[in-house]
Design a protein around this motif. Sequence first.
Motif, PDB file in Angstrom:
ATOM      1  N   PRO A 267       0.801  -1.231   0.000  1.00  0.00           N
ATOM      2  CA  PRO A 267       0.000   0.000   0.000  1.00  0.00           C
ATOM      3  C   PRO A 267       0.831   1.276   0.000  1.00  0.00           C
ATOM      4  N   GLN A 268       2.064   1.185   0.537  1.00  0.00           N
ATOM      5  CA  GLN A 268       2.923   2.365   0.611  1.00  0.00           C
ATOM      6  C   GLN A 268       3.870   2.480  -0.577  1.00  0.00           C
ATOM      7  N   GLY A 269       3.713   1.616  -1.555  1.00  0.00           N
ATOM      8  CA  GLY A 269       4.526   1.702  -2.764  1.00  0.00           C
ATOM      9  C   GLY A 269       5.621   0.660  -2.818  1.00  0.00           C
ATOM     10  N   PRO A 270       6.188   0.434  -4.018  1.00  0.00           N
ATOM     11  CA  PRO A 270       7.228  -0.590  -4.193  1.00  0.00           C
ATOM     12  C   PRO A 270       8.455  -0.387  -3.308  1.00  0.00           C
ATOM     13  N   GLY A 271       8.831   0.882  -3.077  1.00  0.00           N
ATOM     14  CA  GLY A 271      10.003   1.135  -2.237  1.00  0.00           C
ATOM     15  C   GLY A 271       9.824   0.587  -0.836  1.00  0.00           C
ATOM     16  N   ALA A 272       8.656   0.833  -0.259  1.00  0.00           N
ATOM     17  CA  ALA A 272       8.373   0.321   1.089  1.00  0.00           C
ATOM     18  C   ALA A 272       8.289  -1.201   1.077  1.00  0.00           C
ATOM     19  N   GLY A 273       7.723  -1.756  -0.009  1.00  0.00           N
ATOM     20  CA  GLY A 273       7.623  -3.206  -0.115  1.00  0.00           C
ATOM     21  C   GLY A 273       8.981  -3.874  -0.172  1.00  0.00           C
ATOM     22  N   ILE A 274       9.887  -3.296  -0.958  1.00  0.00           N
ATOM     23  CA  ILE A 274      11.249  -3.839  -1.052  1.00  0.00           C
ATOM     24  C   ILE A 274      11.954  -3.742   0.292  1.00  0.00           C
ATOM     25  N   ALA A 275      11.737  -2.647   1.015  1.00  0.00           N
ATOM     26  CA  ALA A 275      12.394  -2.456   2.314  1.00  0.00           C
ATOM     27  C   ALA A 275      11.960  -3.497   3.339  1.00  0.00           C
ATOM     28  N   ARG A 276      10.759  -4.079   3.159  1.00  0.00           N
ATOM     29  CA  ARG A 276      10.257  -5.076   4.118  1.00  0.00           C
ATOM     30  C   ARG A 276      10.730  -6.493   3.799  1.00  0.00           C
TER      31      ARG A 276
END
Length: 340
Positions: A267-276
């Motif tokens: 939901p917060q975008g690909p950047g946040a998804g990759i960071a997780r």
Amino acid sequence: MKLTGVAATRYFAKPEPERTGLLIFGGDAMRVALRRQEVIAALIGPKGEEEMRLSRIAGGDLRKQPSLLLDAIKEVGFFPGPRVAFVEDATDAVSDAVKTALEEWREGDAQIVVTAGSLAAKSKLRKAFEGHNNAYSVGIYDDPPSREEIEDILRRAGLRDISNDAMTDLVALSRALDPGDFRQTVEKISLYKFGDTTPLGPADVAACAPSSVEAGVDDVLSIVAEGRAPELGPVMRRLESQGVQPVQLAIAAMRHFRALHAAASDPQGPGAGIARMRPPIFGPRRDRMQRQAQSWGMFKLETALKELVETDLTLRSASRAPQMAVMERALMRLAMLARR
């Protein structure tokens, strides 16, 4: 007395030589051992063991012969300097012997350092240290290292000029690796940067971080995800000659595209998804995967995953089709899909 958090971390790095003793306990034997090594080295110095200023006592031996610890703290060393009496793998069975040594300790005696596994709050061994006015008890838990602990590890390795992005990657790495593995990785980074005066960057961390995927497979996945179809054939031939199996390639492709799908769906975008992602993704590979997730989008990635599942089933079936050819055609279809 009990020590926790930042106070415990600072004490490990700079223990007080006038203290009677220290108990370090916890379920993770590696974490306990690392802290014990750190505090003993800080107390007696790098040559302390060579100069026989460290007495080692196994918990089992102390249980059979309770006087061992008291004798160790009272004996006079041949070499001058602070001394440590270290009891390893202690349990409540040796609590009486330890309590006696704590009560009989006088200034000038060897400092007592005891390590143990998990201890309940009602443990006699814990109470012996926590109830003493000149001794400390520290519990080591499975929490990730704090920012201060990470900075201390980096400083000890000689790494001081660190970019913000590199520090972010190192924090993520510390949460993915065991403490011993993380320290070894930092030492590796230190050697990698030896003689290099430029700040430590994400690419340096990525170059030294443990990787579970072969670089050659990564190359193929990047070619596919970025739609560089003309480059796929030669790289596939090279992988085949190296002995990479089609099923192995299918598993790696599935893992890669699932990661892209998770990033694109965040939901917060690909950047946040990759960071997780766990294990964490570093440096240029992280940036590349973020671009791939943005380019593909969630729905195209669902189509890609469906294609990979069908290919994997074909590879594992009784089909007589050449498996590497089946895999290559599936990857080619995905590379063409990426260009739409």
